[in-house]
Motif scaffolding. Structure first.
Motif, PDB file in Angstrom:
ATOM      1  N   UNK A  53       0.835  -1.209   0.000  1.00 23.93           N
ATOM      2  CA  UNK A  53       0.000   0.000   0.000  1.00 23.93           C
ATOM      3  C   UNK A  53       0.869   1.259   0.000  1.00 23.93           C
ATOM      4  N   UNK A  54       1.924   1.218   0.756  1.00 27.05           N
ATOM      5  CA  UNK A  54       2.837   2.370   0.789  1.00 27.05           C
ATOM      6  C   UNK A  54       3.488   2.566  -0.577  1.00 27.05           C
ATOM      7  N   UNK A  55       3.820   1.466  -1.244  1.00 27.15           N
ATOM      8  CA  UNK A  55       4.395   1.567  -2.594  1.00 27.15           C
ATOM      9  C   UNK A  55       3.387   2.189  -3.552  1.00 27.15           C
ATOM     10  N   UNK A  56       2.139   1.777  -3.479  1.00 27.67           N
ATOM     11  CA  UNK A  56       1.103   2.355  -4.341  1.00 27.67           C
ATOM     12  C   UNK A  56       0.891   3.837  -4.062  1.00 27.67           C
ATOM     13  N   UNK A  57       1.014   4.227  -2.791  1.00 28.95           N
ATOM     14  CA  UNK A  57       0.754   5.615  -2.408  1.00 28.95           C
ATOM     15  C   UNK A  57       1.821   6.573  -2.919  1.00 28.95           C
ATOM     16  N   UNK A  62       2.146   4.437  -9.831  1.00 25.65           N
ATOM     17  CA  UNK A  62       2.273   3.184  -9.094  1.00 25.65           C
ATOM     18  C   UNK A  62       0.906   2.530  -8.920  1.00 25.65           C
ATOM     19  N   UNK A  63      -0.094   3.343  -8.581  1.00 29.59           N
ATOM     20  CA  UNK A  63      -1.441   2.785  -8.404  1.00 29.59           C
ATOM     21  C   UNK A  63      -1.974   2.236  -9.720  1.00 29.59           C
ATOM     22  N   UNK A  64      -1.728   2.970 -10.818  1.00 33.02           N
ATOM     23  CA  UNK A  64      -2.194   2.512 -12.125  1.00 33.02           C
ATOM     24  C   UNK A  64      -1.510   1.207 -12.523  1.00 33.02           C
ATOM     25  N   UNK A 110      -5.526   9.330  -0.187  1.00 27.96           N
ATOM     26  CA  UNK A 110      -4.874   8.634  -1.288  1.00 27.96           C
ATOM     27  C   UNK A 110      -5.678   7.405  -1.655  1.00 27.96           C
ATOM     28  N   UNK A 111      -5.931   7.207  -2.927  1.00 21.77           N
ATOM     29  CA  UNK A 111      -6.659   6.028  -3.378  1.00 21.77           C
ATOM     30  C   UNK A 111      -5.675   4.876  -3.526  1.00 21.77           C
ATOM     31  N   UNK A 112      -5.904   3.813  -2.791  1.00 22.37           N
ATOM     32  CA  UNK A 112      -5.089   2.623  -2.913  1.00 22.37           C
ATOM     33  C   UNK A 112      -5.997   1.458  -3.248  1.00 22.37           C
TER      34      UNK A 112
END
Length: 373
Positions: A53-57, A62-64, A110-112
């Motif tokens: 989740x931290x990586x996506x944030x 990263x989220x895409x 933040x959208x995760x």
């Protein structure tokens, strides 16, 4: 994706900004693939989930990348998306600090992306390996669908800067990648203002034709079959140059024998005998004419412009923009109509025509009837 998200610029090479489309690099794609493989492996833990989740944030990119990789994994594994949603909801710890989606201050605003526990879906290792190979070994390919309802119009700015205006009841599929730009018009009408890119021709497929351009403006409309008249495809070139040729997507349709090079102001009509509607006349060859552009593009300003058009044709055009159809009584089809009318205002159009020709207007059972007085 909408193109309004971007990367945060922290080591990723692109800043976030309105109108910037996230660009997933091979490095980020590889990282996303590794996270997906780890999350669906035997060593998954709450700590690993928090790290992911931290990586996506870190950024929208990263989220895409994680979202696309998850979609690929589900497709490769044959996973039911409804089951994914149920499993995700069942496995998400609600109300426990640091464990749920968005629970920590670092994730606020933040959208995760959540995911089910590995035992909820039990994907195969083969599926995960396939996803890793696709993510790392191939460039990203954006495939999006856009549509409009009755009376709705929509402007879409594609990732390459092309402006695509969709008219009422239109359906298109857009596919962009590093080597090609391709759009499939499945129904309705679309106006394209193509961004120049000589290395990636812009190809619009509709019916049994393919329109190729590198930087130009043109209109594509699919005219549905009706009363024995076969479906038609109209391609109108506003500026620049395009080449129209047969796409071979419909084997029974009349093919365009040779590529047709259009000049600005040309309209090309190609008829098809597909869909079970066959004309009693022999199939017509593609025909070129030069219509009035202000009439063809009037819908972009919410208008319909008619110049000595039959009442049947005018009513057919107005009915495209309203769920309340106008119905003509017998013997009125050949009356002539001229003027400028607001699209979607079927009642206003019917009353104007009635006053012009001495007709009666009656609203009945969800339709507007035009008849003799």
């Amino acid at each position: 994706m909408t193109g309004e998200e971007g990367r945060d610029g922290q080591g990723d090479g692109q800043q976030e900004g309105q109108g910037a489309e996230p660009v997933v690099t091979r490095e980020i794609a590889a990282e996303a693939a590794v996270w997906i493989a780890r999350l669906h492996g035997p060593d998954r833990s709450n700590h690993m989930e928090r790290e992911c989740r931290a990586w996506q944030a870190r950024s929208a990119v990263h989220r895409l990348a994680f979202e696309r990789g998850t979609d690929l994994w589900m497709e490769a594994a044959g996973v039911d998306r409804a089951a994914v949603a149920q499993a995700t909801a069942a496995s998400r710890p609600e109300g426990r600090g640091g464990e749920g989606q968005g629970a920590s201050p670092a994730n606020a605003g933040t959208r995760v992306w959540g995911w089910p526990r590995p035992w909820a879906l039990a994907p195969s290792l083969t599926a995960t390996v396939v996803v890793v190979g696709v993510l790392v070994g191939q460039p990203w390919r954006d495939i999006d669908r856009y549509d409009t309802g009755i009376g709705e119009q929509r402007l879409v700015i594609l990732k390459d800067g092309t402006r695509m205006s969709l008219n009422t009841s239109t359906r298109v599929k857009v596919e962009l990648d590093q080597t090609k730009r391709r759009v499939r018009v499945e129904g309705g009408e679309a106006f394209f203002e193509v961004a120049k890119d000589a290395s990636r021709p812009f190809v619009v497929e509709a019916a049994d034709a393919a329109v190729t351009a590198t930087g130009t403006a043109f209109l594509v409309r699919i005219v549905p079959s009706d009363a024995g008249v076969p479906e038609a495809l109209d391609v109108t070139l506003v500026e620049g140059q395009v080449i129209v040729e047969g796409s071979g997507s419909r084997k029974a349709a009349p093919a365009i024998a040779q590529p047709i090079v259009m000049a600005a102001g040309d309209r090309l009509r190609v008829r098809s005998d597909q869909g079970g509607h066959r004309s009693p006349l022999p199939a017509a060859a593609p025909a070129l004419d030069r219509p009035r552009m202000d009439q063809l593009l009037a819908w972009r300003r919410g208008e319909a412009v008619f110049a000595d058009l039959s009442l049947l044709e005018a009513v057919t055009e107005m009915n495209r923009y309203s769920s309340t159809p106008i119905v003509l009584a017998a013997g009125l089809s050949d009356l002539r109509v001229s003027g400028q009318y607001k699209t979607g205002d079927s009642e206003g159009f019917a009353r104007a025509v009635a006053e012009l020709h001495g007709l009666a207007v009656k609203a009945h059972a969800g339709r507007i009837e035009l008849g003799r007085q």
